[in-house]
Motif scaffolding. Structure first.
Motif: not given
Length: 328
Positions: A73-76, A78-79, A170, A199
């Motif tokens: 779940q890369q997007a989550a 990083l968020a 990021n 992650y």
């Protein structure tokens, strides 16, 4: 002839014409087999070496399998990292980047920390387990339960809250010290990054395990220098995980919460914190492993006679229901 007042083990007062000590016996209590089995499981027992080795090997294999099977779940992730970083800035405690750059400027120090991160996490934990097995067998199972339950609840954290480490943020200015110095200080960096879920930073089991080691050593070690080292170990580990940009300090807080859960579960099961349990456990012959029994001296001439069937007691015998005689 004077009367002798005798107090029985139930606390009742009786009158006996004989000036002797009376030893009261109580009928053995019989429980339902299921309750007896449950009591047996909750009682400290001497660990078996082959079982412990197998249990640790299988448990770590399952832990690695589950941890790495959790969707990255890369997007989550990083968020969540951005949110953690913003929260720390709001608290005025976003010091990870400063520590990362400062320590990285000293090559020998950061390289040492890379190897510390990769090795001591396992070496010290296994060493403490071996020490417990040999020197504190009565406390081994309860302390091991703390470690295992801490690790188990951490898996839930990896699933529910994917989090990128600072070095993968990021737009961040953190330095991946393993990549820069070409060491193998992290299974989540360099050539090993495809072998581990990158992650799974929250909670930090480097802190959970090191604090478990430190508290165990501090509570059970007799040498002052060992107890001091026990407290220094998780403190230095916190510096290492921040300096290498593998964790935020809030990840360490998550590891502490998991460890607190582990201690609570162990206390609920065994009825006491691990360090308060007996150090040694009974063997099959009714003796205590590692405890030397010392026979007390026999009473000298003129001492009150003992009732038939009672002999001198040893220092390790539990206090029975023996009653004391008192002459007026």
């Amino acid at each position: 002839m004077g009367e002798t007042h005798v107090t029985t083990h139930e606390g009742r007062s009786a009158t006996s014409p004989s000036p002797i000590v009376i030893e009261a016996a109580s009928a053995p209590r019989r429980d339902h087999p299921a309750l007896a089995r449950l009591r047996s499981l909750r009682s400290p027992r001497r660990p078996r070496l082959w079982f412990e080795i197998l249990l640790i090997a299988v448990s770590y294999w399952l832990y690695s399998l589950v941890r790495n099977a959790v969707p990255e779940q890369q997007a989550a992730a990083l968020a969540n990292a951005d949110w953690i970083w913003s929260t720390e800035k709001a608290l005025g405690l976003a010091f990870e980047e400063t520590v990362n750059h400062a320590v990285n400027s000293v090559t020998w120090l950061i390289v040492s920390m890379n190897y510390y991160y990769a090795t001591l996490h396992f070496v010290v934990t296994i060493g403490v387990l071996v020490w417990l097995f040999r020197r504190h067998p009565g406390r081994y199972a309860a302390t091991r339960l703390v470690l295992f339950s801490t690790t188990a609840v951490a898996l839930l954290g990896y699933y529910l809250y994917p989090l990128a480490p600072p070095r993968l943020m990021n737009g961040g200015h953190f330095i991946d010290t393993v990549l820069l110095h070409e060491t193998w200080g992290s299974m989540a960096s360099g050539d090993f990054k495809n072998m581990s879920n990158q992650y799974a930073a929250m909670p930090s089991m480097h802190i959970g395990w090191s604090l478990w080691c430190g508290l165990t050593i501090f509570a059970l070690a007799s040498a002052p220098w060992a107890r001091i080292l026990g407290l220094l170990y998780p403190t230095l580990t916190l510096v290492v995980i921040v300096a290498t940009a593998n964790h935020f300090w809030l990840d360490a807080v998550g590891g502490m919460v998991c460890l607190a859960f582990g201690y609570a579960l162990s206390r609920a099961w065994y009825g006491s914190l691990p360090h308060r349990l007996p150090k040694w456990v009974p063997t099959g012959r009714g003796r205590l492993t590692g405890v030397r029994t010392t026979r007390l001296p026999r009473p000298g001439p003129g001492a009150d006679a003992l009732a038939p069937g009672t002999g001198p007691k040893t220092a390790t015998e539990p206090a029975g229901a023996t009653t004391a005689a008192r002459r007026p």
